[in-house]
Enzyme design. Structure first.
Site, PDB file in Angstrom:
ATOM      1  N   GLU A  32       1.009  -1.365   0.330  1.00 33.30           N
ATOM      2  CA  GLU A  32       0.331  -0.154   0.390  1.00 33.30           C
ATOM      3  C   GLU A  32       0.755   1.540  -0.376  1.00 33.30           C
ATOM      4  O   GLU A  32       0.423   2.531   0.979  1.00 33.30           O
ATOM      5  CB  GLU A  32      -0.416  -0.167   1.324  1.00 33.30           C
ATOM      6  N   GLU A  45      -5.980  -8.543   0.033  1.00 34.18           N
ATOM      7  CA  GLU A  45      -6.688  -8.046   0.340  1.00 34.18           C
ATOM      8  C   GLU A  45      -8.470  -7.479   0.008  1.00 34.18           C
ATOM      9  O   GLU A  45      -8.074  -6.758  -0.754  1.00 34.18           O
ATOM     10  CB  GLU A  45      -6.083  -6.377   0.887  1.00 34.18           C
TER      11      GLU A  45
HETATM   12  C1  BG6 Z   1      -4.442  -2.703   4.282  1.00 34.19           C
HETATM   13  C2  BG6 Z   1      -2.827  -3.132   5.636  1.00 34.19           C
HETATM   14  O1  BG6 Z   1      -4.584  -1.241   4.941  1.00 34.19           O
HETATM   15  O2  BG6 Z   1      -5.354  -2.935   5.777  1.00 34.19           O
HETATM   16  C3  BG6 Z   1      -3.285  -3.830   6.534  1.00 34.19           C
HETATM   17  O3  BG6 Z   1      -2.729  -3.498   4.468  1.00 34.19           O
HETATM   18  C4  BG6 Z   1      -4.518  -4.073   7.439  1.00 34.19           C
HETATM   19  O4  BG6 Z   1      -2.301  -4.416   7.134  1.00 34.19           O
HETATM   20  C5  BG6 Z   1      -5.441  -3.676   6.779  1.00 34.19           C
HETATM   21  O5  BG6 Z   1      -4.337  -4.785   8.756  1.00 34.19           O
HETATM   22  C6  BG6 Z   1      -7.015  -3.730   7.376  1.00 34.19           C
HETATM   23  O6  BG6 Z   1      -7.165  -2.289   8.236  1.00 34.19           O
HETATM   24  P1  BG6 Z   1      -6.777  -2.722   9.578  1.00 34.19           P
HETATM   25  O7  BG6 Z   1      -6.794  -1.834  10.508  1.00 34.19           O
HETATM   26  O8  BG6 Z   1      -8.460  -2.731  10.270  1.00 34.19           O
HETATM   27  O9  BG6 Z   1      -5.965  -3.540  10.308  1.00 34.19           O
END
Ligand code: BG6
Length: 480
Positions: free
Chosen positions: A178, A378
């Site tokens: 990211e 993701e």
């Molecule tokens: C993404 C990241 O931004 O979102 C992850 O690459 C992160 O590392 C994921 O865990 C979800 O965000 P959060 O803050 O709910 O963990």
């Protein structure tokens, strides 16, 4: 609900990052990373970034879910769901504890050998991010993170060691997780995790300048890594990784529309450089007008051209809506000022808007723009789970979220002709939230008994979504 079979070889699985699940933060020679100095926060309270470890504070990444000692059990559970791929990162500080060490740490290298062997034992393909929010803290303190050109060499040395060591075990790589998060240059957490920059008392102008310079060095480091990687193994697939959030105007007015365009230009240029090997015109003009990024050489520009990525990996959580009510397009620098709530969307308990069709839009936008294979690395819903008396967890809200997103993804592949490599939803096993440091913000199909206060047995158990996702994978996406 629309569904379609995905192409043969489609990589179903899940994604995590080393610092969010491994724990064992100082075992076997591992050094301190920027994630190790972040305390626990909550939905309303940001994590604190301390200057080293402060006694008495709760640092959730130190022990996380202790994947370091449980990975065999955890990968076995993922294999039971039928995973074809598992995305994780290599903790930079396990390999180079201080970041600027001459020699790598053999114990760290050995851990990932064992982890990747375990994946292959079950026919699971590792998908590896090199830098996922875990820059060695020594590089933060001694060099001010990626504001220093020396970081290029340190990163490339780390990448080269990993490529050589795992050349027969890992085919799919990504350089910086990211990388575009830092377009929000005045956010302490995003600047620390992306670039190892502690903002402290900098002015807004200084923060923005630091971001453009640091991001440039990261892009050069990424391009050099791509070049080295392809030399070591020409079969490597090395991608970039962006946080993609399609932008739309709140109203049909031209003021809102122009703002939406400017917003995209200021946030989405990172992947343009990764893919095309050059800065887009608008960003180049903006940087020059403001005197940001003083250090760019002719050689950098050549390297960027030579080290373009093979695919575009991205996370998708939500869309972005902007309104010119607070900021006009020509005044845009702090992107957060342009954001507006989308009245048509519901939100998660952490205020993240839920927009499944936005994933189809994202896949179409990125295909039109880049003409490259895409990889969803993701996606997912952070939610509170309730454990029933008999130990079961009925997470129908998670199934509902993922089902709707997968359905939209399948439309993009089947109807729109998008070339998609796979789908790796975030946190298949509960882990530490990056943004808040919480354990109770859960994404997993596998529950881990541990709470925000760090208490629990670490016992793993299957949520209802576990069987559902297993069925999705075994039907190759047809049975949602
Ligand atoms: C993404 C990241 O931004 O979102 C992850 O690459 C992160 O590392 C994921 O865990 C979800 O965000 P959060 O803050 O709910 O963990």
């Amino acid at each position: 609900m629309y569904s379609a079979k995905m192409p043969d070889g489609f990589l179903w699985g899940g994604a995590v990052a080393a610092h969010q699940l491994e724990g064992a933060w100082n075992e076997d020679g591992k050094g301190m990373s920027v994630a190790d100095v972040m305390t626990v926060g909550s939905a309303s309270k940001p994590r604190e970034i301390t200057d080293g470890i402060v006694a008495g504070k709760n640092y959730p990444n130190h022990s996380a879910i202790d994947f370091y000692h449980h990975y065999k059990e955890d990968i076995k559970l993922m294999a039971e769901m039928g995973f074809k791929a598992f995305r994780t990162s290599i903790a930079w500080t396990r390999i180079f504890p201080n970041g600027d060490d001459e020699q790598p740490n053999e114990a760290g290298l050995k851990f990932y050998d064992d982890l990747f062997d375990t994946c292959h034992h079950y026919g699971i393909e590792p998908v590896i991010t090199l830098s996922h929010f875990e820059i060695p803290f020594n590089l933060v303190k001694k060099y001010h993170g990626f504001t220093n050109r020396k970081l290029i060499d340190f990163f490339v040395r780390f990448a080269t060691v990993c490529f050589k060591r795992y050349q027969s075990k890992v085919k799919y790589w990504m350089t910086f997780n990211e990388i575009d998060n830092q377009s929000a240059y005045n956010d302490d957490f995003l600047m620390a995790t992306n670039s190892g920059i502690i903002l402290k008392k900098m002015t807004d102008k200084e923060k923005e300048a630091a971001m453009y310079q640091a991001a440039h060095y990261e892009l050069v480091a990424s391009a050099l890594a791509v070049k080295v990687g392809h030399k070591i193994n020409p079969d490597f697939q090395i991608g970039c990784m962006i946080n993609y959030s399609p932008v739309r105007p709140l109203t049909p007015s031209s003021a809102d529309m122009l703002l939406a365009d400017k917003f995209e230009q200021r946030r989405d240029w990172f992947s343009d450089v990764h893919v095309f090997g050059e800065y887009p015109k608008e960003v180049e003009a903006y940087i020059e007008r403001n005197g940001y990024r003083p250090d760019i050489t002719d050689e950098d520009r050549i390297v960027l051209k030579e080290g373009t990525v093979d695919y575009v990996g991205f996370s998708y959580y939500q869309t972005t809506t902007v309104s010119a009510r607070n900021v006009k397009a020509d005044e845009l620098s702090d992107l957060s000022k342009a954001k507006a709530a989308n009245p048509t969307l519901e939100k998660s308990d952490w205020g993240w808007e839920i927009d499944p069709a936005g994933l189809r839009i994202a896949l179409n936008h990125l295909t039109d723009r880049y003409h490259k294979p895409l990889f969803i690395v993701e996606n997912g819903l952070g939610a509170y789970d309730k454990v029933e008396k008999d130990g079961s967890i009925h997470d129908d809200y998670r199934v509902d979220y993922l089902r709707k997103h997968i359905s939209e993804m399948e439309k993009a592949v089947e109807i729109d002709g998008v070339d998609l490599m796979g789908y790796l939803p975030w946190g298949p096993i509960d882990l530490v939230s990056a943004g808040t440091g919480q354990m109770d913000k859960r994404y997993g199909f596998i529950y881990v008994d541990k709470n925000d206060a760090g208490k629990g047995t670490l016992k793993r158990s299957r949520k209802d979504s576990f069987d559902w996702y297993k069925k999705v994978i075994s039907s190759n996406g047809l049975d949602l």
